[in-house]
Scaffold this active site. Structure first.
Site, PDB file in Angstrom:
ATOM      1  N   ASN A  18     -32.617  16.959  -2.024  1.00 43.48           N
ATOM      2  CA  ASN A  18     -32.029  17.800  -1.586  1.00 43.48           C
ATOM      3  C   ASN A  18     -31.158  18.141  -2.848  1.00 43.48           C
ATOM      4  O   ASN A  18     -30.493  19.274  -2.672  1.00 43.48           O
ATOM      5  CB  ASN A  18     -30.825  16.079  -0.778  1.00 43.48           C
ATOM      6  CG  ASN A  18     -31.406  15.405   0.528  1.00 43.48           C
ATOM      7  OD1 ASN A  18     -32.606  16.321   1.111  1.00 43.48           O
ATOM      8  ND2 ASN A  18     -31.398  14.684   0.384  1.00 43.48           N
ATOM      9  N   ASP A  19     -30.760  17.308  -3.913  1.00 53.75           N
ATOM     10  CA  ASP A  19     -30.311  17.932  -4.755  1.00 53.75           C
ATOM     11  C   ASP A  19     -31.107  19.463  -5.431  1.00 53.75           C
ATOM     12  O   ASP A  19     -30.451  19.773  -6.609  1.00 53.75           O
ATOM     13  CB  ASP A  19     -30.457  17.064  -5.550  1.00 53.75           C
ATOM     14  CG  ASP A  19     -28.411  16.390  -5.854  1.00 53.75           C
ATOM     15  OD1 ASP A  19     -27.271  17.083  -5.008  1.00 53.75           O
ATOM     16  OD2 ASP A  19     -27.988  15.325  -5.598  1.00 53.75           O
ATOM     17  N   ARG A  64     -25.442  22.115  -0.732  1.00 53.25           N
ATOM     18  CA  ARG A  64     -26.089  21.516   0.118  1.00 53.25           C
ATOM     19  C   ARG A  64     -24.771  21.301   1.481  1.00 53.25           C
ATOM     20  O   ARG A  64     -24.955  21.104   2.061  1.00 53.25           O
ATOM     21  CB  ARG A  64     -26.528  20.467  -1.107  1.00 53.25           C
ATOM     22  CG  ARG A  64     -25.240  18.996  -0.967  1.00 53.25           C
ATOM     23  CD  ARG A  64     -26.576  17.914  -1.681  1.00 53.25           C
ATOM     24  NE  ARG A  64     -26.769  16.971  -1.336  1.00 53.25           N
ATOM     25  CZ  ARG A  64     -27.395  15.835  -1.596  1.00 53.25           C
ATOM     26  NH1 ARG A  64     -27.450  15.935  -2.563  1.00 53.25           N
ATOM     27  NH2 ARG A  64     -27.510  15.100  -0.485  1.00 53.25           N
ATOM     28  N   ARG A  67     -29.214   3.799  -1.531  1.00 53.72           N
ATOM     29  CA  ARG A  67     -28.214   4.374  -1.908  1.00 53.72           C
ATOM     30  C   ARG A  67     -27.173   3.890  -2.252  1.00 53.72           C
ATOM     31  O   ARG A  67     -26.106   3.264  -1.151  1.00 53.72           O
ATOM     32  CB  ARG A  67     -27.631   5.974  -1.246  1.00 53.72           C
ATOM     33  CG  ARG A  67     -28.932   6.906  -0.420  1.00 53.72           C
ATOM     34  CD  ARG A  67     -28.136   7.776  -0.404  1.00 53.72           C
ATOM     35  NE  ARG A  67     -28.981   9.030  -0.211  1.00 53.72           N
ATOM     36  CZ  ARG A  67     -29.731   9.322   0.613  1.00 53.72           C
ATOM     37  NH1 ARG A  67     -30.413   8.711   1.702  1.00 53.72           N
ATOM     38  NH2 ARG A  67     -30.454  10.846   0.521  1.00 53.72           N
ATOM     39  N   HIS A  98     -23.995  15.107   2.348  1.00 54.50           N
ATOM     40  CA  HIS A  98     -23.870  12.913   2.812  1.00 54.50           C
ATOM     41  C   HIS A  98     -23.710  12.751   4.221  1.00 54.50           C
ATOM     42  O   HIS A  98     -24.042  11.823   5.093  1.00 54.50           O
ATOM     43  CB  HIS A  98     -23.268  12.698   1.863  1.00 54.50           C
ATOM     44  CG  HIS A  98     -24.418  12.952  -0.099  1.00 54.50           C
ATOM     45  ND1 HIS A  98     -24.358  13.411  -0.653  1.00 54.50           N
ATOM     46  CD2 HIS A  98     -25.616  12.043  -0.532  1.00 54.50           C
ATOM     47  CE1 HIS A  98     -24.875  13.292  -1.527  1.00 54.50           C
ATOM     48  NE2 HIS A  98     -25.811  12.730  -1.468  1.00 54.50           N
ATOM     49  N   CYS A 144     -37.939  11.833  -1.836  1.00 55.78           N
ATOM     50  CA  CYS A 144     -37.113  11.322  -1.063  1.00 55.78           C
ATOM     51  C   CYS A 144     -36.014  12.106  -0.326  1.00 55.78           C
ATOM     52  O   CYS A 144     -34.804  11.565   0.350  1.00 55.78           O
ATOM     53  CB  CYS A 144     -36.380  10.213  -2.271  1.00 55.78           C
ATOM     54  SG  CYS A 144     -35.481   9.976  -3.297  1.00 55.78           S
ATOM     55  N   GLU A 198     -34.348  15.509  -9.539  1.00 53.21           N
ATOM     56  CA  GLU A 198     -33.306  16.190  -9.330  1.00 53.21           C
ATOM     57  C   GLU A 198     -32.711  17.792  -9.616  1.00 53.21           C
ATOM     58  O   GLU A 198     -31.967  18.453  -8.800  1.00 53.21           O
ATOM     59  CB  GLU A 198     -31.814  15.339  -9.054  1.00 53.21           C
ATOM     60  CG  GLU A 198     -32.377  14.336  -7.817  1.00 53.21           C
ATOM     61  CD  GLU A 198     -31.333  13.025  -7.638  1.00 53.21           C
ATOM     62  OE1 GLU A 198     -30.684  13.499  -6.134  1.00 53.21           O
ATOM     63  OE2 GLU A 198     -30.316  12.588  -8.793  1.00 53.21           O
TER      64      GLU A 198
END
Ligand code: PEP
Ligand code: MG
Length: 579
Positions: free
Chosen positions: A455-456, A466, A297, A190, A503, A432
């Site tokens: 991402n996840d 990650r 977010r 992040h 996303c 996710e």
């Protein structure tokens, strides 16, 4: 000149003065002492040396009492090093003759020693740690109250740090922080995402390099290639200046696409929405020509505040975004705290596997008052525009149902009190986890839309953290397993007629645009900085060609093959557009 290779996480090139933050967060500017102040500064240095010696003696005595002489000897070695005549003479001369600020003199001199030790290929290399310890002690005593936080940076710098947390990154002042590079960090962290949101060029995962720098040196940070160049020569600086100029020209050209639709050459309209972490980014997305906000977010409201945000804080932030969007959709994701987005007060016990622990919707369902506060604010903002709510990291249908139940309950409450909200506010979930993909046919009946968080999804599919640079090469959106999960998700959503979005960072990289369109994706949510380029690619391709590309990619059995193929396709597209 020293060139370092790390992981490129936020594009852009910057040339500036280094501000070094070690793991304790000291900042050591290259400052000079006025001639008239030399004696005072030398006195300050002397006091710091004495204070540091006292601390070492104290530690030595404590350890001796507890563990015996043999263990306390290490501290005698530290004392001997600290009092070493040559070292002391060097420090004094740096202040007296070179007029270096004592902090700078300490950092520079001790790091030079540490580095010399580190380069020895024998047991003495370990001694470098002792030198760093001594440096830390001296700096702590020198800086005392002057130890400033990142937030206090007030002149343009490139921050070089051991690590930056997402919340530290969120609090960076982009007016002054022109870029940052860290020793730790992975491609999907992040910290990386926030850097991209703030449009601060960044490179992470460089490994140990801070011993090679002191504050004030010139540094080039190339966030496109993941390169950091320390003490660059004139020729390199000149080359990078040209690159900065070229990037400016390209950006100005892409700007012209702002008001044009993202429509493929065979007439398919693609929705490109923005990902934001802060309300102020909404305007940025609009100025780049977005179709709305596809991912807000909201946890950054917590990460940038010292106290728990109130309902009014939530509402103020959401209304700012909704109003800025003038009727375009805004997807507000409920809190996705946990894992690397930590609130220490909220997680008193260390979790061994925070990515698999109490994060995201799981945490919200445990902290119902907090969750309800947020939902009230989201619902209130739904009276102001096209607001949609989305739950993160849903892994079982019960979680989705529980979350919906809390939402229904909060709606009832608002209705009872006559507070306006949209009773038909669309409700979506993020996909996710592989579990969510496998069960999507069931989930899809209970949501109005889905958003795939690659991402996840990559992290949980490939069992790769990650944020961890050590396994960064395994963290790969091109992995065939990821492609198959994407295909399945888009097929299931397509059959059910439920809108689906991607996303994760993947949709912001043009390498994947053709693949994603070919897999059936019609909505991409990307960081503001990526909107123009993604739009340009959408406008240069046909869905029919993209389908062929996706089909080909799906036949491949290794990430490497897929990546090479997609890069090739991209290159072809670029050469066609130039021709
Ligand atoms: C994702 O996981 O892809 C996502 C968009 O959410 P985040 O990066 O905030 O975890
Ligand atoms: Mg996620």
């Amino acid at each position: 000149m020293l060139k370092l290779q790390g992981i490129a996480v936020s594009p852009g090139v910057t040339i500036g003065e280094a501000l070094v933050l070690d793991s304790e967060g000291f900042r050591i500017p290259r400052r000079f002492v006025e001639r008239s102040a030399v004696d005072t500064e030398l006195e300050r240095l002397k006091t710091a040396v004495a204070e540091t010696a006292r601390e070492i003696e104290h530690n030595r005595d404590a350890i001796r009492a507890e563990l015996g002489e043999q263990y306390s000897a290490i501290f005698d070695a530290h004392l001997a090093m600290l009092h070493d005549e040559r070292l002391q003479a060097e420090l004094t001369s740096a202040v007296r003759d070179k007029n270096w600020w004592p902090e700078y003199a300490v950092s520079r001199t001790l790091r030079r020693y540490a580095k010399a030790f580190q380069n020895l290929d024998n047991h003495i290399a370990q001694r470098a740690h002792d030198i760093y310890d001594i440096e830390k002690g001296l700096l702590r005593n020198l800086l005392g109250q002057r130890r400033e936080t990142l937030a206090a940076i007030s002149q343009p710098v490139v921050v070089l740090a051991h690590n930056l947390t997402p919340s530290e990154t969120a609090n960076l002042d982009r007016q002054f922080v022109k870029g940052f590079a860290t020793e730790l960090g992975g491609p999907g962290s992040h910290t990386a995402i926030v850097a991209e949101g703030l449009e601060i060029p960044a490179v992470v995962g460089l490994g140990p390099f801070l011993a090679d720098v002191s504050g004030g040196e010139p540094v080039i940070l190339d966030g496109n290639q993941g390169i950091v160049i320390l003490q660059p020569d004139e020729e390199t600086i000149a080359r990078y200046r040209v690159e900065v100029e070229t990037a400016r020209t390209v950006a100005a050209k892409l700007d012209q696409l702002r008001d044009l639709p993202a429509e493929t050459t065979d007439g398919v309209r693609i929705q490109i929405t923005g990902n934001i972490e802060f309300p102020s980014e909404a305007e940025l997305c609009l100025s780049r020509g977005c179709d709305g906000i596809g991912l807000y977010r909201t946890e950054f409201l917590y990460l940038t505040s010292k106290r728990e945000p109130t309902e009014e804080d939530h509402f103020a932030a959401y209304s700012e975004v909704v109003k800025a969007m003038h009727g375009k959709p805004v997807v507000i994701r409920t809190l996705d705290l946990g894992a690397d987005k930590m609130l220490t007060e909220r997680t008193p016990e260390e979790e061994r596997n925070p990515c698999l622990g109490l994060r995201s919707i799981r945490l919200s369902l445990r902290q119902l008052p907090m969750f309800r506060t947020q939902l009230r604010a989201i619902l209130r903002s739904s009276a102001l525009g096209d607001v949609r709510v989305m739950f993160p990291l849903v892994s079982t249908i019960l979680e989705l149902r529980q979350a919906r139940m809390v939402l229904a309950d909060v709606m009832e409450d608002l209705a009872e009190h006559g507070i306006a909200f949209n009773a038909k506010m669309p409700v979506g979930m993020m996909v996710e986890t592989p579990a969510a993909v496998m069960m999507l046919d069931a989930f899809i009946k209970e949501v109005d839309f889905v958003s795939i968080g690659t991402n996840d999804l990559i992290q949980y599919t490939l069992a790769v953290d990650r944020s961890n640079k050590e396994v960064a090469d395994l963290y790969n959106a091109c992995d065939p397993a990821v492609l198959r999960l994407l295909r399945r998700s888009l097929d299931v959503a397509g059959e059910a007629g439920v809108p689906a979005n991607v996303c994760g960072q993947m949709s912001g990289s043009v390498t994947y645009t053709q693949l994603l369109l070919g897999l059936g994706l019609r909505q991409l949510s990307v960081p503001a900085s990526a909107i123009p380029e993604v739009k340009q690619v959408c406008r240069s391709v046909s869905v029919a060609e993209c389908r062929v590309i996706a089909e080909r990619a799906l036949t491949m059995d290794s990430a490497r093959e897929v990546k090479a193929f997609l890069r090739d396709q991209m290159r072809r597209l670029l050469s066609e557009s130039v021709a």
